[in-house]
Scaffold this active site. Structure first.
Site, PDB file in Angstrom:
ATOM      1  N   GLU A 152       1.047  -1.267  -0.088  1.00  0.00           N
ATOM      2  CA  GLU A 152       0.091  -0.038   0.080  1.00  0.00           C
ATOM      3  C   GLU A 152       1.047   1.243  -0.009  1.00  0.00           C
ATOM      4  OE1 GLU A 152      -2.918  -0.541   3.589  1.00  0.00           O
ATOM      5  OE2 GLU A 152      -3.568  -2.122   1.900  1.00  0.00           O
ATOM      6  N   ASN A 193       2.029  -4.447  -3.582  1.00  0.00           N
ATOM      7  CA  ASN A 193       0.635  -4.664  -2.864  1.00  0.00           C
ATOM      8  C   ASN A 193      -0.196  -3.261  -3.357  1.00  0.00           C
ATOM      9  OD1 ASN A 193      -1.444  -6.965  -2.862  1.00  0.00           O
ATOM     10  ND2 ASN A 193      -1.149  -6.723  -1.073  1.00  0.00           N
ATOM     11  N   HIS A 229     -10.204  -5.690  -2.877  1.00  0.00           N
ATOM     12  CA  HIS A 229     -11.373  -5.901  -1.812  1.00  0.00           C
ATOM     13  C   HIS A 229     -12.382  -5.007  -2.230  1.00  0.00           C
ATOM     14  CE1 HIS A 229      -9.378  -7.024   1.772  1.00  0.00           C
ATOM     15  NE2 HIS A 229      -8.266  -6.605   0.933  1.00  0.00           N
ATOM     16  N   GLU A 257      -5.775 -10.461  -2.241  1.00  0.00           N
ATOM     17  CA  GLU A 257      -7.077  -9.904  -1.569  1.00  0.00           C
ATOM     18  C   GLU A 257      -8.168  -9.956  -1.613  1.00  0.00           C
ATOM     19  OE1 GLU A 257      -5.882  -7.121   1.391  1.00  0.00           O
ATOM     20  OE2 GLU A 257      -3.452  -7.463   0.957  1.00  0.00           O
ATOM     21  N   ASP A 259     -12.119  -9.847  -1.609  1.00  0.00           N
ATOM     22  CA  ASP A 259     -12.975 -10.194  -1.237  1.00  0.00           C
ATOM     23  C   ASP A 259     -14.366  -9.391  -1.679  1.00  0.00           C
ATOM     24  OD1 ASP A 259     -12.408  -7.840  -0.032  1.00  0.00           O
ATOM     25  OD2 ASP A 259     -12.101  -8.832   1.714  1.00  0.00           O
TER      26      ASP A 259
END
Ligand code: G3I
Length: 461
Positions: A152, A193, A229, A257, A259
């Site tokens: 990030e 990432n 996300h 990641e 979701d």
């Protein structure tokens, strides 16, 4: 129980608990292997036993510790390391033939207090960072397949985030972290990432330029992770094209990641849409030759960060909180080539219905008290995942003690909420609970019940 017999029992439990949940259900890791990708999940190390451990081992061929390899966890005090959780994850992966994504070495968040609040000269901070990377990567040398070296690093507009590292060291902190990681484990694939870089846009453009700059400087970067996300109904249409343009820079890409969260409650229609979207994201990776795999950020709704951070939202993962596969799970399987039937939400599948029938029985009664048994049957064709049953007492009764549900009362209204073991009610299935009550004057049975807000039919017995 001795340590040895406890270990044996745990091993037997893992073998004995056959996952997936239904005999005919597909195995994501096997399907993924036929497509040349991995399918992974983030895990919580303390949960890696029982059903959670069995599904993790059976369904996924890569795992990522959600928190256990973060700086704040592994080095809570300067120079003093705590590897227990990280070790558990790596050992579990090796016992189950899984890859590990190491997450994460340099990140502005979840830093230990001594680092976040300490004052260091620039030289000292650079040494601290390089030493941390070297120590952690060396510890797991040869056992970690992919490292999220820097996590990030960007603002939403694509500029560099003003983390402690960037503010003091400038952009060169990224190059240094990658070089230290490469030196410590030349075999691990090294990733940068970030989130909200999944589709094209300013942040993704910022990442694209950053990767170009790093490559131009000869920084040993192997891959770019797209966290994924996502929000139901907002999967970026440009996902595949975006992955492809990064791949064309000469790096691997991965969804790291994934979701897809929704506003609760989860309805059959939302879960069907979520299936389509998990399938679409998986397909986007498969369509890009250099996309190495997909990791979901928790495979079960009982192990997801979403409800903590976005109140009122959730149901973001492929399994429900009771470890039953959701339509999303079947969507992933279908993207990976599975042709079986499951999960609903396909054209031609029956329209999802909900419904319930309640049986209420007073089993015994004495001068001031009584014992009652309640059974709730799911008469719909879609599973119930967590339930709240409400009724109003007609003659002033109250619940004094309950079992197999948590029952509370406010005025004349009683509310029963499932416990973990009876949270899921399959279509045609039922859940039961009992309670002791107090009465005086009369003990008339309740005339109506609602399940998750919808009226049930009532059968007194
Ligand atoms: O373990 C403690 C527990 O003892 C305590 O009682 C409880 C009270 O708050 O906190 C527990 O720690 C929490 C930890 O998760 C373990 O559950 C932390 O508060 C909580 O902040 C932490 O959240 C993690 C989050 O990163 C921190 O930013 C999530 O689990 C984790 O899933 C999440 O993962 C991040 C990725 O690393 C990077 N990308 C975004 C992603 C989602 O935020």
């Amino acid at each position: 129980m001795t340590a040895v017999s406890a270990l044996t029992a745990a091993t037997v439990a893992l073998v004995g608990l056959a996952a997936p949940a239904h005999a005919a259900d597909p195995v994501l890791r096997d399907l993924a292997a036929t497509k040349g990708v991995y399918y992974g999940t983030a895990v919580t190390s303390s949960k890696l036993s029982g059903t959670y451990g069995a599904i993790t081992g059976a369904q996924f061929d890569s795992i990522t510790p959600a928190n256990e390899m973060k700086w704040g966890t592994v080095e809570p005090n300067r120079g003093s390391f705590s590897w227990a959780g990280a070790d558990r994850v790596v050992n579990f992966a090796e016992a189950n033939g899984q890859q590990v994504r190491g997450h994460t070495l340099v990140w502005h968040s979840q830093m230990p207090n001594w680092l976040a609040n300490g004052s260091f000269s620039n030289t000292e901070l650079r040494t601290i960072m390089n030493d941390h990377v070297t120590t952690e990567v060396t510890r797991y040398k040869g056992r970690i397949d992919h490292w999220d070296v820097v996590n990030e690093p960007l603002n939403e507009d694509g500029t560099m985030r003003t983390s402690k590292f960037y503010t003091q060291l400038g952009e060169s902190y990224i190059a240094d972290a990658f070089r230290a990681a490469r030196a410590a484990d030349p075999a691990a694939k090294l990733y940068i990432n970030d989130y909200n870089t999944d589709g094209t846009g300013p942040k993704s453009n910022g990442m694209y330029s950053l990767v170009q700059r790093l490559k131009a400087q000869g920084v040993p970067i192997d891959g770019v992770g797209f966290q994924g996300h996502l929000i139901l109904g907002q999967v970026p249409a440009t996902l595949q094209a975006n992955l492809q343009r990064f791949a064309d820079l000469g790096v691997e890409v991965a969804i790291t990641e994934l979701d897809i969260r929704m506003t609760l409650p989860a309805t059959a229609a939302k879960l069907a849409q979520q299936k389509t979207e998990f399938k679409a994201v998986t397909n986007a990776c498969l369509a890009v030759a250099r996309c190495e795999g997909v990791t979901v950020w928790g495979f079960t709704d009982s192990d997801s960060w979403i409800p903590d951070v976005f109140p009122g939202e959730g149901a973001a993962t492929p399994y429900d909180a009771g470890f039953q596969p959701k339509p999303a799970y079947y969507g992933i399987a279908e993207a990976l080539g599975w042709t079986g039937d499951g999960g609903g939400g396909d054209p031609g599948d029956p329209v999802p219905t909900t419904g319930c029938a309640v049986t209420y029985a007073v089993q015994s009664q004495w001068n001031t008290g009584f014992t009652a048994a309640v059974t709730v049957r799911n008469t719909g064709n879609s599973p119930v995942n967590g339930w709240t049953l409400r009724w109003t007492w007609p003659s002033g009764q109250s619940v004094t003690q309950a079992w197999n549900a948590t029952v509370s009362q406010s005025g004349a209204q009683a509310t029963a909420v499932n416990v973990a073991h009876n949270a899921a009610i399959a279509p045609g299935g039922s859940a039961g609970f009992g309670f002791n009550g107090a009465w005086s004057g009369g003990n008339t049975a309740p005339g109506a019940f609602t399940l998750n807000g919808a009226a049930c039919t009532l059968a007194l017995s």
